[in-house]
Design a protein around this motif. Structure first.
Motif, PDB file in Angstrom:
ATOM      1  N   THR A  23       0.827  -1.201   0.000  1.00  0.00           N
ATOM      2  CA  THR A  23       0.000   0.000   0.000  1.00  0.00           C
ATOM      3  C   THR A  23       0.863   1.253   0.000  1.00  0.00           C
ATOM      4  O   THR A  23       0.554   2.233  -0.692  1.00  0.00           O
ATOM      5  N   ALA A  24       1.956   1.240   0.775  1.00  0.00           N
ATOM      6  CA  ALA A  24       2.838   2.407   0.842  1.00  0.00           C
ATOM      7  C   ALA A  24       3.434   2.727  -0.527  1.00  0.00           C
ATOM      8  O   ALA A  24       3.430   3.885  -0.970  1.00  0.00           O
ATOM      9  N   VAL A  25       3.955   1.708  -1.201  1.00  0.00           N
ATOM     10  CA  VAL A  25       4.564   1.926  -2.515  1.00  0.00           C
ATOM     11  C   VAL A  25       3.515   2.363  -3.537  1.00  0.00           C
ATOM     12  O   VAL A  25       3.741   3.290  -4.326  1.00  0.00           O
ATOM     13  N   PHE A  26       2.354   1.720  -3.499  1.00  0.00           N
ATOM     14  CA  PHE A  26       1.316   2.069  -4.464  1.00  0.00           C
ATOM     15  C   PHE A  26       0.770   3.466  -4.193  1.00  0.00           C
ATOM     16  O   PHE A  26       0.471   4.216  -5.116  1.00  0.00           O
ATOM     17  N   PHE A  27       0.645   3.826  -2.902  1.00  0.00           N
ATOM     18  CA  PHE A  27       0.188   5.170  -2.569  1.00  0.00           C
ATOM     19  C   PHE A  27       1.161   6.220  -3.090  1.00  0.00           C
ATOM     20  O   PHE A  27       0.757   7.238  -3.662  1.00  0.00           O
ATOM     21  N   PHE A  28       2.460   5.987  -2.897  1.00  0.00           N
ATOM     22  CA  PHE A  28       3.461   6.940  -3.373  1.00  0.00           C
ATOM     23  C   PHE A  28       3.380   7.090  -4.891  1.00  0.00           C
ATOM     24  O   PHE A  28       3.423   8.208  -5.424  1.00  0.00           O
ATOM     25  N   ALA A  29       3.258   5.951  -5.589  1.00  0.00           N
ATOM     26  CA  ALA A  29       3.167   5.997  -7.049  1.00  0.00           C
ATOM     27  C   ALA A  29       1.907   6.730  -7.499  1.00  0.00           C
ATOM     28  O   ALA A  29       1.932   7.523  -8.443  1.00  0.00           O
TER      29      ALA A  29
END
Length: 275
Positions: free
Chosen positions: A132-138
């Motif tokens: 979720t963290a990586v996808f949120f940043f992207a």
């Protein structure tokens, strides 16, 4: 980006919430409530790590030059798409067996000691948190700001917690296999848009060629600031000005992943065990 990110938050949040509810229900059912604080400690640590990763990526991106920032954003977009693609297929194949697998891991962790329980809960919840963290940043990079993606994720996560709690209390029944199939179908198109944007970032960074070679330009028919342009951007990350490489990558991803996703699943043959 609210709706698309709400779908990601709902999907990831429900996975994490179901993991927690399975662990808690197992401890309550087996009269091991004394182990609950260790599980909650692991959940809290996983959340803190996920938030820390998000903040770390944001701060690192702000300190970079334009080209380096675009390279980082594009690379993480591709990583995020890899995560969500793996998540779609993993949940489609393992949703039914998730409960038994988690309970077996928790039983083993309890026998090893308190630290093992904390680590097991951290790893079980942390996977979804890091995705979720990586996808949120992207997604925040693709949107150009962070407010709308954050709102979308928070809405999705809040709804997922409510659903998981209702399932835990027996107030709601949901066909999880069907739920993950339907959301997986839409997530393929969301992920394709993030992937295309990641390619565009890498083109702006000078890593990939073809930044000025457009496949189409429909900005006159679909203005980016129109309500329907904003809607398409928010859900599918559609860009009225799309390069050839972006279009090719989007099309290949959708065709390949959607075809594999729609193929009928093989039924696993299980050998009955004697009690």
């Amino acid at each position: 980006m609210v709706l698309g990110n709400a779908l990601i938050g709902l999907r990831e949040g429900l996975e994490a919430s179901l993991v927690v509810s399975i662990l808690v229900a197992f401890l309550v059912r087996t009269d091991r409530r004394r182990e609950l604080p260790k599980v909650w400690a692991g959940v809290a640590f996983a959340i803190l790590v996920s938030v820390g990763v998000t903040l770390g990526l944001t701060l690192a991106e702000q300190a970079l030059t334009f080209e380096a920032s675009e390279a980082l954003g594009g690379s993480l977009s591709i990583v995020a798409v890899a995560f969500v693609t793996w998540m779609i297929f993993w949940m489609r194949s393992n949703a039914r067996a998730m409960k038994a697998e988690l309970e077996g891991r928790l039983e083993h962790a309890i026998s090893m000691g308190p630290a093992a329980v904390v680590v097991m809960a951290t790893l079980a919840v942390g996977r979804e948190g890091l995705e979720t963290a990586v996808f949120f940043f992207a997604a925040a990079q693709a949107a150009g700001e962070t407010v709308q993606p954050l709102i979308g994720f928070l809405i999705g996560i809040a709804v997922s917690i409510v659903i998981a709690f209702a399932i835990y209390k027996g107030a709601m029944r949901i066909n999880l296999a069907k739920f993950f199939t339907v959301t997986g179908f839409f997530l393929i198109f969301v992920a394709a848009g993030i992937l295309a944007y990641g390619v565009h970032d890498l083109q702006e960074a000078g890593i990939l060629p073809g930044l000025n070679t457009l496949a189409f330009d429909v900005s006159a028919a679909i203005p980016p600031d129109s309500w329907y342009g904003t809607l398409l951007k928010g859900i599918f990350n559609f860009s009225p000005q799309t390069t050839v490489l972006e279009a090719v990558v989007w099309s290949v991803y959708v065709v390949v992943v959607l075809t594999l996703f729609l193929l009928p699943q093989r039924t696993r043959s299980t050998t009955p065990t004697s009690a």
